[in-house]
Design an enzyme around this catalytic site. Sequence first.
Site, PDB file in Angstrom:
ATOM      1  N   SER A 227       0.831  -1.196   0.000  1.00  0.00           N
ATOM      2  CA  SER A 227       0.000   0.000   0.000  1.00  0.00           C
ATOM      3  C   SER A 227       0.872   1.256   0.000  1.00  0.00           C
ATOM      4  CB  SER A 227      -0.961  -0.039   1.185  1.00  0.00           C
ATOM      5  OG  SER A 227      -1.986   0.899   0.997  1.00  0.00           O
ATOM      6  N   ASP A 453      -9.178  -4.552  -5.255  1.00  0.00           N
ATOM      7  CA  ASP A 453      -8.627  -3.755  -4.155  1.00  0.00           C
ATOM      8  C   ASP A 453      -9.404  -2.455  -3.979  1.00  0.00           C
ATOM      9  OD1 ASP A 453      -6.927  -2.198  -2.432  1.00  0.00           O
ATOM     10  OD2 ASP A 453      -5.239  -3.470  -3.038  1.00  0.00           O
ATOM     11  N   HIS A 483      -7.478  -5.765   0.170  1.00  0.00           N
ATOM     12  CA  HIS A 483      -6.369  -4.848  -0.039  1.00  0.00           C
ATOM     13  C   HIS A 483      -5.058  -5.630  -0.073  1.00  0.00           C
ATOM     14  CE1 HIS A 483      -4.127  -1.241  -0.174  1.00  0.00           C
ATOM     15  NE2 HIS A 483      -3.814  -1.167   1.104  1.00  0.00           N
TER      16      HIS A 483
END
Length: 514
Positions: A227, A453, A483
């Site tokens: 991320s 996602d 995610h």
Amino acid sequence: MANPSRLRAAALTTAVLLLSALLAGCGDASAHGDLSAQKLDWKDCPAPSEAEGGGSAPSPLPSGGTWQCATMKAPLDWSRPKGDTIGIALIRARASGPASKRIGSLVFNFGGPGGSGVSALPAFASDYAALRTRYDLVSFDPRGVGRSAPVKCESDSQLDTYFQQDATPDDSAERAQLLDRTKQFNAACEKNSKKILPHVATTDAARDMDLMRQVLGDDKLHYFGISYGTELGGVYAHLYPRNVGRAVLDGVVDPTQNPEQSALGQAQGFQLALNNFAEDCASKATGCPIGNSAQDVKNRIAKLLDDLEKKPIPGIAPRELTQTAATNGIAQSLYSKDFWEYLTEGLEQAYAGDGRVLMLLSDSMNGRSEDGQYSNITAANVAISCADEKPRYTADYVQQKLPEFRAASPLFGDYLAWGMLSCTDWPVAGAADHPDVSAPGSAPILVVGNTGDPATPYEGARKMADALGKGVAVELTYKGQGHGAYDSKNRCVQSAVNGYLLDGREPKAGTVCS
């Protein structure tokens, strides 16, 4: 409120640590001065600090031994490398395999910005056991986070009030209230953290990582970023392309977007995840307890949020479940398919007048522990984001953009649009519209995108690959939910990533896992 467009993977990290309890370019050594020669004093890790999220000291490693922690000195101001220093908190698990097979250290950043790597690595360590056979697994609290010169803003009681506010104003009075509350929070950050605020940008953290590489004794930085950690990895590759070793970017941030574009993309991503959740529930043979069809599920959620704006319901005494807290909790549950069952339970209870589960989900997003203490994830998240991002948006501008955000997501559009005010009145200027991740000359970097996602939409992986430059990125696609991809336990994804990190085998570009 907690803004998902900023919290990215940090929300998932915090949830893993808290939810179960709550629910039951050119750099070299000379540029670092004498600090590159420092020796780290590794010791058994203490319990996480309040800023790191609290809790117990990490358990002994499955194969024997303990988690070790140390503090690395780094310049407060990288433009004055021989000036004042700060401490960067590190954690490691030594490689479990033979010393002759050890590659070096594998440095993790699990996202945020604002997530504590010192707390997250032990929580996720079992997912990366295969990688530990040839690497020391290492993570850290980036500057401004946890034990690394943490940004401090408001008290726990003030944060309780902050997260209860109406984050989607409907009239001028509510808009003024939101702006005043944001200004109050930002002023508290300046008052309590004035010295560190100008020095928490992602470029500063990337320079810390190159110092870390040297102090750990590695010629190259081997890296796993998730991320926001993909943005940090991309910035590192831009600054130090010749120092990149084997690197993986998973749950990829689009480095070409400004904050507005990122927020709009997340509105679309969270709406997609909500649609998938609703369809999954409606398809169950045992029936869906929160709606007769996917559309009915979404209609009932929308009605719940409308009702909560007029009249909150009991949450966790003395706090009530407000519209903002409920939206926050729903967003939290969409970070992972593993959390969908909690969302179903939370909605069932909320329809019956009990907001406890949705509030627990919201608390996990915000870094609030069961005893009412907050980590500094929100303070650090805002500080790092505002140091990175140049645009400053006004309430009038957001108001004009609401139709576009509502078209992207009827449920999350307003929430994410108004979240763009976080950096309004911030005391430090932002660096750029978006990060520079061009990395000509870098070793190959494996870029992993997930089609489902919500937090870092799949399109970001292609944009990151293009921005890194020709011949640098190797793309891998996972057709899944949640995610990130590696922690989905998908064998195809893990085999490809492990093969690259452990043996240097690049997967065929364009590989698709499902």
